[in-house]
Design an enzyme around this catalytic site. Structure first.
Site, PDB file in Angstrom:
ATOM      1  CE1 TYR A 123      -4.050  -1.930   0.047  1.00  0.00           C
ATOM      2  CE2 TYR A 123      -2.810  -3.331   1.553  1.00  0.00           C
ATOM      3  CZ  TYR A 123      -3.886  -3.135   0.725  1.00  0.00           C
ATOM      4  OH  TYR A 123      -4.815  -4.132   0.558  1.00  0.00           O
ATOM      5  CG  PHE A 426     -10.598  -2.027  10.359  1.00  0.00           C
ATOM      6  CD1 PHE A 426     -10.486  -1.719   9.015  1.00  0.00           C
ATOM      7  CD2 PHE A 426      -9.743  -1.425  11.258  1.00  0.00           C
ATOM      8  CE1 PHE A 426      -9.518  -0.814   8.574  1.00  0.00           C
ATOM      9  CE2 PHE A 426      -8.777  -0.513  10.827  1.00  0.00           C
ATOM     10  CZ  PHE A 426      -8.681  -0.210   9.492  1.00  0.00           C
TER      11      PHE A 426
END
Length: 426
Positions: A123, A426
């Site tokens: 990322y 998450f």
């Protein structure tokens, strides 16, 4: 190849989630986990790439309130469920989803995007910087002792606190970990702690189920999730969620306590919970997977070398709107600095920004003034929560000081008194 990138609908969720599971090794989650993640999915904020009727790539975004330095809660998109089918890699699908997501996040008015990375190299090219770390511990409780925290009471006329009994009576109480009333009490404690540490996210309705679901997965011979409350004069001051794996060898019991959560309102309650975990019968190890890197237990143990400490990257932060994001937090010391920001993936952030701020607030606006520091948005993301210093990044050649003295001033201002921490994924 013709593929279609579109917003997820409830009717497509099962195939979408199955594609996500397949990309992560094909391990099917429990029915309880699937129900939780379907209930939490925000369909209008989730994307899928389809090749006819086959879902070949996925990405989602939760709406979170993220604590930033100064204690404010900032809107952030929690990027999640990102996957590309093995047979569709190297075709630009991930870049297409990242492009659409960040455009959407900007349109939603959320200045930050955050994620946890399955693999760290993925990322950075999209502007995400590693902003927090997590501490793992495997503590040999047969050899390590834990001291109680110093309990202060009013002392002599000099005003110096004296060691002794606290103002209230402390006791521990075992309760049902899945009892709704117990969960509500635990969530109150969690919510009280969230503003105190950057990187923590407020749990909105539905997310209170996550600790219980996570606590039951991959038990590997461990007990069901257990909960102990620490109370002071009948009021709950903290709690711990844990489970136990009983084991024996020829020398006797050597069970393991796996710590899932521990939160407390003050040092005394915190210390009592750790002392309880150390003292569970038939065990000789306490294992914790995710604690803040400055977790105070390290100052209560008798031998930190026997705590098996390990640190790894955790939360990645991406400034979607540089000006709004830098204005949303406060700064530990006064700062007035011009930042030359590089951001090829989100070019609206490119250019010079004057950041002026202190402990009360900040402004960050476009400027034509000479730059003091030059860095990419990735480094801004890494430093944003105060856990990674700009000085350290400069030492790695990731930040360039253009005006003498600017680096030290900005690095100090960006810091946080407590280490940022994401307590759950998450």
């Amino acid at each position: 190849m013709t593929t279609d990138l579109r917003v997820l609908t409830p009717d497509d969720w099962d195939r979408w989630y199955k594609a996500f599971e397949h990309a992560f090794g094909g391990v099917t989650e429990t029915a309880q986990e699937r129900v939780l993640w379907r209930d939490l999915t925000e369909f209008g904020r989730s994307l899928g790439v389809w090749d006819e009727d086959e879902c070949v790539a996925t990405a989602g975004a939760f709406r979170f309130g993220l604590t930033v330095p100064g204690g404010a809660r900032v809107d952030a998109a929690g990027i999640t469920m990102v996957s590309v089918a093995p047979t569709y890699r190297r075709r630009g699908l991930l870049s297409a989803m990242m492009r659409r997501q960040l455009d959407d996040v900007r349109a939603w008015g959320e200045p930050l995007a955050i994620l946890t990375a399955s693999e760290p190299p993925i990322y950075g090219r999209f502007g995400y910087g590693a902003a927090t770390q997590e501490l793992a511990a495997e503590i040999d409780t047969a050899r390590v002792r834990i001291a109680p925290p110093r309990r202060a009471v009013a002392g002599g006329g000099d005003g110096v606190p004296q060691d002794g009994a606290g103002a209230g009576r402390i006791r521990l109480r075992q309760v049902g970990a899945t009892d709704p009333a117990v969960r509500a009490v635990c969530e109150e404690i969690y919510a009280a702690v969230v503003p105190e540490r950057p990187g923590m996210i407020a749990r909105t309705p539905g997310w209170e189920r996550l600790p219980v679901v996570n606590g039951e997965r991959e038990r590997d011979g461990m007990s069901p999730l257990q909960c102990v409350l620490v109370e002071r004069d009948g009021e709950v001051a903290g709690f711990t969620l844990y489970r136990v794996k009983p084991e024996w060898d020829r020398s006797g019991p050597k069970g393991t306590v796996e710590l899932r959560e521990l939160y407390a309102r003050d040092a005394e309650a915190y210390g009592e919970l750790w002392r309880f975990l150390f003292g569970i019968d038939l065990t000789s190890t306490v294992r914790a997977r995710n604690r803040p890197v400055d977790d105070p237990f390290q100052h209560l143990v008798s031998d930190v070398r026997r705590c098996g400490l390990q640190v790894r990257d955790a939360l990645y932060v991406r400034l979607v709107e540089v000006g709004a994001a830098l204005e949303a937090r406060t700064y530990r010391t006064p700062v007035d600095v011009v930042l030359e920001v590089e951001d090829a993936f989100c070019p609206w952030n490119e250019g010079r920004w004057r950041l002026t701020g202190d402990t009360k607030g900040a402004t960050c606006v476009r400027t034509a003034d000479q730059a003091d520091l030059a860095l990419s948005v990735r480094e801004l993301g890494a430093a944003y929560l105060g856990g990674v210093s700009l000085t350290s990044l400069a030492g790695a050649g990731r930040v360039t000081e253009l005006c003498p003295g600017a680096l030290a001033e900005a690095s100090t201002a960006f810091g946080s008194d407590v280490a940022p921490w994401l307590p759950h994924g998450f």
